[in-house]
Design a protein around this motif. Sequence first.
Motif, mmCIF file in Angstrom:
data_model
loop_
_atom_site.group_PDB
_atom_site.id
_atom_site.type_symbol
_atom_site.label_atom_id
_atom_site.label_comp_id
_atom_site.label_asym_id
_atom_site.label_seq_id
_atom_site.Cartn_x
_atom_site.Cartn_y
_atom_site.Cartn_z
ATOM 1 N N ALA A 171 -16.458 -10.006 -17.959
ATOM 2 C CA ALA A 171 -16.070 -8.699 -17.437
ATOM 3 C C ALA A 171 -16.373 -8.615 -15.945
ATOM 4 O O ALA A 171 -17.175 -9.373 -15.412
ATOM 5 C CB ALA A 171 -16.825 -7.599 -18.173
ATOM 6 N N TRP A 172 -15.700 -7.668 -15.300
ATOM 7 C CA TRP A 172 -15.983 -7.356 -13.906
ATOM 8 C C TRP A 172 -15.960 -5.840 -13.744
ATOM 9 O O TRP A 172 -15.372 -5.122 -14.534
ATOM 10 C CB TRP A 172 -14.980 -8.015 -12.956
ATOM 11 N N SER A 173 -16.640 -5.374 -12.703
ATOM 12 C CA SER A 173 -16.670 -3.942 -12.415
ATOM 13 C C SER A 173 -16.833 -3.749 -10.909
ATOM 14 O O SER A 173 -17.504 -4.542 -10.243
ATOM 15 C CB SER A 173 -17.839 -3.280 -13.147
ATOM 16 N N THR A 174 -16.210 -2.698 -10.395
ATOM 17 C CA THR A 174 -16.412 -2.307 -8.992
ATOM 18 C C THR A 174 -16.805 -0.842 -8.922
ATOM 19 O O THR A 174 -16.608 -0.189 -7.909
ATOM 20 C CB THR A 174 -15.130 -2.538 -8.155
ATOM 21 N N GLU A 175 -17.339 -0.329 -10.013
ATOM 22 C CA GLU A 175 -17.767 1.076 -10.068
ATOM 23 C C GLU A 175 -18.765 1.354 -8.951
ATOM 24 O O GLU A 175 -19.677 0.573 -8.710
ATOM 25 C CB GLU A 175 -18.404 1.368 -11.430
ATOM 26 N N GLY A 176 -18.557 2.451 -8.262
ATOM 27 C CA GLY A 176 -19.459 2.828 -7.169
ATOM 28 C C GLY A 176 -19.326 1.938 -5.947
ATOM 29 O O GLY A 176 -20.197 1.926 -5.090
ATOM 30 N N GLY A 177 -18.239 1.160 -5.866
ATOM 31 C CA GLY A 177 -18.028 0.289 -4.714
ATOM 32 C C GLY A 177 -18.890 -0.958 -4.718
ATOM 33 O O GLY A 177 -18.889 -1.726 -3.759
ATOM 34 N N LYS A 178 -19.640 -1.180 -5.784
ATOM 35 C CA LYS A 178 -20.526 -2.343 -5.892
ATOM 36 C C LYS A 178 -19.938 -3.328 -6.900
ATOM 37 O O LYS A 178 -19.988 -3.090 -8.100
ATOM 38 C CB LYS A 178 -21.916 -1.915 -6.361
ATOM 39 N N PRO A 179 -19.364 -4.445 -6.427
ATOM 40 C CA PRO A 179 -18.800 -5.413 -7.368
ATOM 41 C C PRO A 179 -19.889 -6.097 -8.202
ATOM 42 O O PRO A 179 -20.967 -6.412 -7.702
ATOM 43 C CB PRO A 179 -18.081 -6.426 -6.485
ATOM 44 N N SER A 180 -19.575 -6.281 -9.469
ATOM 45 C CA SER A 180 -20.484 -7.000 -10.356
ATOM 46 C C SER A 180 -19.640 -7.694 -11.426
ATOM 47 O O SER A 180 -18.468 -7.385 -11.607
ATOM 48 C CB SER A 180 -21.483 -6.041 -11.011
#
Length: 167
Positions: free
Chosen positions: A77-86
Amino acid sequence: MKRILVNCLGAALACSVPVLAFQVPAVAKPATKIAEKAQKAAVVPDAGVYQIYQNHSWLWGNHGAAFFAVKQRQFNAWSTEGGKPSFGDGMWFLPGSGKLCFRAKWHGSWGAKGSMTCFEHRQAGKVIYQRRSPNGEWYEFRSARGKSDVKYGDRVSRKLKRIKARL
């Protein structure tokens, strides 16, 4: 001390990012009516939950996605929630009672942190309800018209590789 506190807060925030992304659909209809319908709905059998996720990507709006590979039950999975990529990688499994769980190690600029997340599924007719287990709010995961945020194929790896390269 300040640096340790900032790192701990960053890790806590990063682990909550995917959780927030899962709850976005909850605002689509009044939560009380959906919860009432979900409570009356039947638990989705494990085979049904497997059919929903096997080799499918779950799209979390514009802020992330997860892919559930059949091979070795790999979860990415990937996420960019809150402008913070993870990004997260691990495995997914079905513990029974209409649940899907995934155990993953999430990585970001804040470091790495392991987590386990589970979701319950219930079905009434063609509608599938979902909530984060154990206390999330129920929402329509798949509508009566078949509209769903789960799509066949790997729609995760390309973006995940870009995020990994930046971190």
